[in-house]
Enzyme design. Sequence first.
Site, mmCIF file in Angstrom:
data_model
loop_
_atom_site.group_PDB
_atom_site.id
_atom_site.type_symbol
_atom_site.label_atom_id
_atom_site.label_comp_id
_atom_site.label_asym_id
_atom_site.label_seq_id
_atom_site.Cartn_x
_atom_site.Cartn_y
_atom_site.Cartn_z
ATOM 1 N N ASP A 78 -3.967 3.576 14.332
ATOM 2 C CA ASP A 78 -3.095 4.080 13.284
ATOM 3 C C ASP A 78 -3.585 5.463 12.888
ATOM 4 O OD1 ASP A 78 -5.305 3.694 11.652
ATOM 5 O OD2 ASP A 78 -4.404 2.098 10.461
ATOM 6 N N ARG A 82 0.850 -1.196 0.000
ATOM 7 C CA ARG A 82 0.000 0.000 0.000
ATOM 8 C C ARG A 82 0.885 1.245 0.000
ATOM 9 N NH1 ARG A 82 -4.793 1.470 4.325
ATOM 10 N NH2 ARG A 82 -3.087 1.280 5.850
#
Length: 555
Positions: free
Chosen positions: A458, A176
């Site tokens: 996160d 990613r």
Amino acid sequence: MALYPESGYSSGLKLPAGVRIRGSIKPGYETVLTHEAVAFVADLVRTFRPIVHSNLALRALDQAKYDAGGHPGFDFRTKAIREEDWTCAPMPAAIQDRRVEITGPVDRKMVINALNSGAKVFMADFEDSLAPTWSNLVEGHINLRDAVNGNIRYEDPRTKKVYSVTNPNPAKIFVRPRGWHLPEAHFEVDGQAIPGCLMDFGLYFFHNQAAFRSKHGGAGPFFYLPKMQHSREAAVWNAVFERAQDALGVPRGSIKATVLIETLPAVFQMHEILYELRQHSAGLNCGRWDYIFSFIKTFRNHPELVIPDRTQVGMTQHFLSSYAQLLIQTCHRRGVHAMGGMAAQIPVKNDPQANEAASAKVRTDKLREVLAGHDGTWAAHPGLIPLVYQVFDAHMPTPNQLHRLRDDVQVSEADLLAMPVGSRTLEGLRLNLSVGVQYTAAWLTGTGSVPLHNLMEDAATAEISRVQVWQWLRHGAILDGEQAPVRVTRDLVERILREEVAIVERELGPQRFAAGRYQEAAQLFGQQCTAKELDDFLTLEAYKRITEVRPNSRL
């Protein structure tokens, strides 16, 4: 390949014309920042940077419409794409079964543990779970190169324990890259910082495509694409893939990418996104945490859409369940995977009761996903992988559920825009500020994935905390208090922020995630929560504090 003539050196690197590397060059960095690889990235930047900047400007125009009272919706101009019968190119055999995926940053130990975890896929993350320091990024590329080549090894400097890949069927790597909006200040082309995603994609593809494809029957490499808001952004990624494959003699369509549907505008563009990527698509994923963040951000000027505590906004809320159901139907109609989202719970050590409660939440969430028709899902921690397998194996005996077309699903714009129900509380405000400060402090010291309150936080979850505080303050939300209801004011936010920082410093001290930077984090996070205008991303401002550019690095 040398697309541009040599022009000199930067800290011992031989660089193409017009390129400047402004980050420090440690031993080994030169093995990924080669002349050929840097030239490859520079070509992508020169080709696509103008349209990237144009698309970011279009995002701002769209947001201005929402701020003026509008809302996203299905585009009548692309109705034919949504209604016509077409499918994406077939997915390769290597990724037909993706029932359990694990995600995490690209540090060396994490990569090894993820490959050994037993998951079908490891999403190697340069985005939300990685603080994009120059060293994290370049060393991440070294780590992935070694992983793809099968020679990754790590020795813990403290315990001397040696880690290596021992699983005969390691997880398949999906990378990613960062979103379009994040720059890479340490890598300049023609005097400007480059889009970070083009460095992440370009270096990985250049160095690994041949070895990766040789292991997976000519397929790959595989990617996850974040933060899109419109199909025009998917069209840019498709063009990037085509140019990259053509430049290295790779057959078009070898790359396969799953798009995270994690912005509210993108949920109305799912057919169109798949159409643009139809030769390279591996499906869509429910990026639920960023999606909640985007819902708040999109409607930041709408007082009627001031949402409840983040802990109450789960996938059973109507707007979220509608989004998941529509994503499954869309993907299966087009012949690609519909991936479930992240359950952020992590195993709780030394507390069996709390651990069972966390496991029960994960089990319930994954049962909901597999029964709805998802083809796989994410786990935040290796310890949860057996549990997730148990749920999916019991209800998905086939490699995927593409055969479940979900023709029963009927989702309207109103369903996707439904106000979540629940209460707004003083405890929720405290949690938002506590999590935001602790995560920001960790991010500033190079850690992008942090266990807090038995959850893996996160950038996406920190963003929910940030924009929720801003939204509550912007509209003067009334919170259920400890003794009586209380209105959110700047004074209240600043007082609770001071209290929560004092609690964190007293209880945790200069712990390994923060290294004593709580006050700096509180100043940054507090400014963003109380600003007159909402910043698009916490990490854009925070990134300025972790850049270490070398002013004398030359062409």
